[in-house]
Design a protein around this motif. Structure first.
Motif, short mmCIF file in Angstrom:
data_model
loop_
_atom_site.label_atom_id
_atom_site.label_comp_id
_atom_site.label_asym_id
_atom_site.label_seq_id
_atom_site.Cartn_x
_atom_site.Cartn_y
_atom_site.Cartn_z
N HIS A 84 0.81 -1.21 0.00
CA HIS A 84 0.00 0.00 0.00
C HIS A 84 0.85 1.27 0.00
O HIS A 84 1.95 1.28 0.52
CB HIS A 84 -0.90 0.04 1.24
N VAL A 85 0.26 2.31 -0.54
CA VAL A 85 0.76 3.68 -0.38
C VAL A 85 -0.16 4.34 0.64
O VAL A 85 -1.38 4.21 0.55
CB VAL A 85 0.71 4.45 -1.71
N VAL A 86 0.43 5.02 1.61
CA VAL A 86 -0.35 5.63 2.69
C VAL A 86 0.01 7.11 2.80
O VAL A 86 1.19 7.47 2.73
CB VAL A 86 -0.04 4.91 4.03
N ILE A 87 -1.02 7.94 2.98
CA ILE A 87 -0.81 9.34 3.33
C ILE A 87 -1.11 9.44 4.82
O ILE A 87 -2.22 9.12 5.27
CB ILE A 87 -1.73 10.28 2.51
N TYR A 88 -0.12 9.87 5.56
CA TYR A 88 -0.15 9.75 7.02
C TYR A 88 0.21 11.08 7.66
O TYR A 88 1.19 11.73 7.28
CB TYR A 88 0.87 8.68 7.43
N CYS A 89 -0.57 11.49 8.66
CA CYS A 89 -0.29 12.69 9.44
C CYS A 89 0.63 12.31 10.58
O CYS A 89 0.20 11.65 11.54
CB CYS A 89 -1.60 13.29 9.96
N LYS A 90 1.88 12.71 10.46
CA LYS A 90 2.89 12.28 11.42
C LYS A 90 2.65 12.79 12.85
O LYS A 90 2.69 12.00 13.79
CB LYS A 90 4.27 12.69 10.91
N PRO A 91 2.37 14.09 13.07
CA PRO A 91 2.26 14.53 14.46
C PRO A 91 1.04 13.98 15.21
O PRO A 91 1.09 13.80 16.42
CB PRO A 91 2.19 16.05 14.37
N PHE A 92 -0.05 13.70 14.48
CA PHE A 92 -1.26 13.22 15.14
C PHE A 92 -1.51 11.72 14.93
O PHE A 92 -2.50 11.18 15.41
CB PHE A 92 -2.48 14.02 14.66
N HIS A 93 -0.60 11.05 14.21
CA HIS A 93 -0.69 9.60 13.98
C HIS A 93 -2.05 9.22 13.39
O HIS A 93 -2.73 8.32 13.91
CB HIS A 93 -0.42 8.83 15.27
N VAL A 94 -2.42 9.91 12.30
CA VAL A 94 -3.71 9.69 11.66
C VAL A 94 -3.51 9.32 10.20
O VAL A 94 -2.77 9.99 9.47
CB VAL A 94 -4.60 10.95 11.76
N LEU A 95 -4.17 8.25 9.78
CA LEU A 95 -4.18 7.84 8.38
C LEU A 95 -5.15 8.74 7.62
O LEU A 95 -6.32 8.82 7.99
CB LEU A 95 -4.62 6.37 8.26
#
Length: 76
Positions: free
Chosen positions: A58-69
Motif C-alpha cells: 500500500h501507499v499511505v498518506i499519514y499525518c505524522k504529528p497526530f498519527h492519523v491515516l
C-alpha cells in the motif's frame, strides 16, 4: 519512482507519503518516502534503491504529528 496522477486528498498538518505492508497496521512495517508535496495534482516520489517495493502492498498518506491515516491505496 512512485507517481500520483489526478491525486487529491484532504489537507492536513505534516502529511507524509509511506509505503506500507499493511495500510491498517503500520507496525507491520513501512518506509517513509517524503513529505507530501501538495494535496492535489500529479506528483512523483523517489523510492530509494535499497527498498524492495515487492515488500509493500500500500501507499499511505499519514499525518505524522497526530498519527492519523488520511488515505491509502493499493500499490500497483
Amino acid at each position: 519512482l512512485l507517481r500520483f496522477e489526478d491525486f487529491s486528498v484532504t489537507n492536513g498538518p505534516d502529511l507524509r507519503v509511506l509505503l506500507a505492508r499493511d495500510a491498517n497496521n503500520l507496525d507491520a512495517g513501512y518506509v517513509e518516502l517524503a513529505r507530501l508535496k501538495g494535496n492535489m495534482g500529479n506528483q512523483n516520489y523517489n523510492i530509494p534503491a535499497d527498498v524492495d517495493v515487492n515488500d509493500y502492498s500500500h501507499v499511505v498518506i499519514y499525518c505524522k504529528p497526530f498519527h492519523v491515516l488520511f488515505s491509502s491505496a493499493v500499490l500497483q
